[in-house]
Write an enzyme that holds these catalytic residues in place. Sequence first.
Site, mmCIF file in Angstrom:
data_model
loop_
_atom_site.group_PDB
_atom_site.id
_atom_site.type_symbol
_atom_site.label_atom_id
_atom_site.label_comp_id
_atom_site.label_asym_id
_atom_site.label_seq_id
_atom_site.Cartn_x
_atom_site.Cartn_y
_atom_site.Cartn_z
ATOM 1 N N LYS A 1 -8.686 1.693 -2.634
ATOM 2 C CA LYS A 1 -8.361 0.305 -3.034
ATOM 3 C C LYS A 1 -9.301 -0.710 -2.415
ATOM 4 O O LYS A 1 -9.585 -1.745 -3.020
ATOM 5 C CB LYS A 1 -6.918 -0.061 -2.701
ATOM 6 C CG LYS A 1 -6.533 0.137 -1.243
ATOM 7 C CD LYS A 1 -5.779 1.405 -1.094
ATOM 8 C CE LYS A 1 -5.778 1.923 0.311
ATOM 9 N NZ LYS A 1 -4.998 3.151 0.445
ATOM 10 N N VAL B 1 -3.621 2.167 -6.382
ATOM 11 C CA VAL B 1 -2.405 1.349 -6.201
ATOM 12 C C VAL B 1 -1.185 2.226 -6.466
ATOM 13 O O VAL B 1 -1.111 2.898 -7.503
ATOM 14 C CB VAL B 1 -2.376 0.146 -7.167
ATOM 15 C CG1 VAL B 1 -1.106 -0.682 -6.958
ATOM 16 C CG2 VAL B 1 -3.610 -0.722 -7.001
ATOM 17 N N LYS C 1 -4.239 -4.115 -2.905
ATOM 18 C CA LYS C 1 -3.555 -3.563 -4.089
ATOM 19 C C LYS C 1 -3.065 -4.676 -5.028
ATOM 20 O O LYS C 1 -3.213 -4.563 -6.242
ATOM 21 C CB LYS C 1 -2.391 -2.676 -3.634
ATOM 22 C CG LYS C 1 -2.891 -1.388 -2.960
ATOM 23 C CD LYS C 1 -1.748 -0.651 -2.276
ATOM 24 C CE LYS C 1 -2.225 0.658 -1.671
ATOM 25 N NZ LYS C 1 -1.201 1.271 -0.807
ATOM 26 N N GLY D 1 0.615 9.420 0.588
ATOM 27 C CA GLY D 1 0.733 10.844 0.943
ATOM 28 C C GLY D 1 -0.252 11.672 0.146
ATOM 29 O O GLY D 1 -0.710 11.278 -0.932
HETATM 30 N N1 HSE Z 1 -1.744 3.608 3.643
HETATM 31 C C1 HSE Z 1 -1.363 3.495 2.291
HETATM 32 C C2 HSE Z 1 0.138 3.285 2.230
HETATM 33 C C3 HSE Z 1 -1.764 4.730 1.541
HETATM 34 O O1 HSE Z 1 0.808 3.510 3.242
HETATM 35 O O2 HSE Z 1 0.659 2.898 1.203
HETATM 36 C C4 HSE Z 1 -1.629 4.634 0.052
HETATM 37 O O3 HSE Z 1 -2.500 3.677 -0.477
#
Ligand code: HSE
Length: 399
Positions: A100, A127, A200, A297
Site C-alpha cells: 500500500k 487494502v 489504504k 496475515g
Molecule cells: N499491518 C497491516 C495491518 C497489514 O495490520 O492491517 C495488512 O495491510
Amino acid sequence: MAKIAVLGYGTIGSGVAEVLRVNHDLIAEKAGEEIEIKYILDLRDFPGDPLEDKVVHDFDVIANDPEVSVVVEAMGGVEPAFTFAKQALLAGKHFATSNKALIAARGADLFEIANEKGLNVMFEASVGGGIPIIRPIFSSLTADDILEISGILNGTTNYMMTKMAEEGSDFDDVLKDAQQKGYAEADPTADIEGHDACRKIAILTSLVCGKQVDFEEIHTEGITHISATDIQYAKAMGRAIKLLAMSRKAEHGYAAMVAPFMLKSSHPLFSVKDVFNAVFVNGNVLGEAMFYGAGAGKLPTASAVVADVVDIVRHKGAGNQMGWSKEKAVLADEKELSFAYFVRTTVDQAAVEKVFGEVEYVSAGIEGEIAFVTPVMDGAAFAAALDQLDGVLQCIRMD
Ligand code: HSE
C-alpha cells in the site's frame, strides 16, 4: 506455463509460494495454465527451504529473463519497490503487489507506464488483506456517486483494541502478539500511528475520484493515546473504540481522515473484531454495502495477491487496467465533517457547560475527572470550543 518472480520472501512472499503450492491444481485450472515461481528476490538465502534454489539477489536477473511474465512484489516500502516495479513494467512484465505504501505514493506513475505498455498493475491485496475491495470499487460500483467509504483498514490495531477491551490486555504485549502473528508492519509504528490505514484510505479515495490523493494531506491519528480508562468509558456507554479510516463527500470534495472513534453498537463496524477488516460503502443509488474479511496475515493477503496473478494470466494481460490518473485530487478539510465528541477533563461541570452548553455526562466510576459527550458539531467548531476548556485529558470522535 506462466513463470513469475516474487520480490521479497517474508510473510507475504512466502505466503504467495504457499498458496501457489497448496492450490496448485485449481489455480492452474482457473488461470488456464500452470503458474510457477521462477525466481525469488531477497537479500537473504533460505537454506532448507523447498524454493531455496529460486533465490536470487540481483533484480536484473528477473528483468532480463523474457520467460518471466509477471513480477509479484511483497517487499513493502516505496523504495526499492518502485524502482523494481518500473523496471519490470519497462521490461514488459505485468506487476502485482500487496504494497500500500508503494501504490499510495507512486501508483499513478506505475499505472501510466502500464497503460502505455498494455500491461497490468494489480493491487487488490494492498487494502483489506484478503477482502475483495479494489475491484468492487473500480469495476462494480461505477454507477454510483460514492458518498462515503469508511472502514476498519488496519488489522493490527483492530486486533489490539479488541484484546484490550475484551481481555484487558496490555498495549505492548498485544502489539508483540500481533507482530508474532504476522499482522503488523515491519515497523509497527505504521500500524499504531495510523499511517498504514492512511495509505489504504488514500488508495480507496483515489480509486473513487480517479485522481491521485496525496496521503500526506489526510488527517491521521493512531491509537497510542487511547488508554484503558477510555476503554472503560466506552464500555460504560455500550460503545467500542475502533481506528477508522474515513472518506466522506463534503461540500468541497472528499474529506478523509484516520482516527479512533467510539462506535455505537448499531454502527455497522461495531462488531468487526480481532484482525478482521471491514469497508462500509455508501453510494447515492446503491445505498449501503459492507465488505468484510481477514484484513491482514500471511495467507489471506497472499490469497489476494495470487488472485491478481491468476487474473493477469487468465486474461493474458488484456484485463482491466485498474487505477487512477496523475492529476492531484483536491481534498476537503476534514474539519467540515460533523460528529459528537467524547471528552474527559479535570474541570467541573460549570466550566464544561460554559464552553459547550448542554452536554451528556458519562460515568465510569473514575475519580478526579469528568467525562461528557458534546452535541454534534463540525471539527472547526469543536477545535475552537476545546481551546477554551482547561484540563482536557482526552477527546474522541463518536459515530
Ligand atoms: N499491518 C497491516 C495491518 C497489514 O495490520 O492491517 C495488512 O495491510
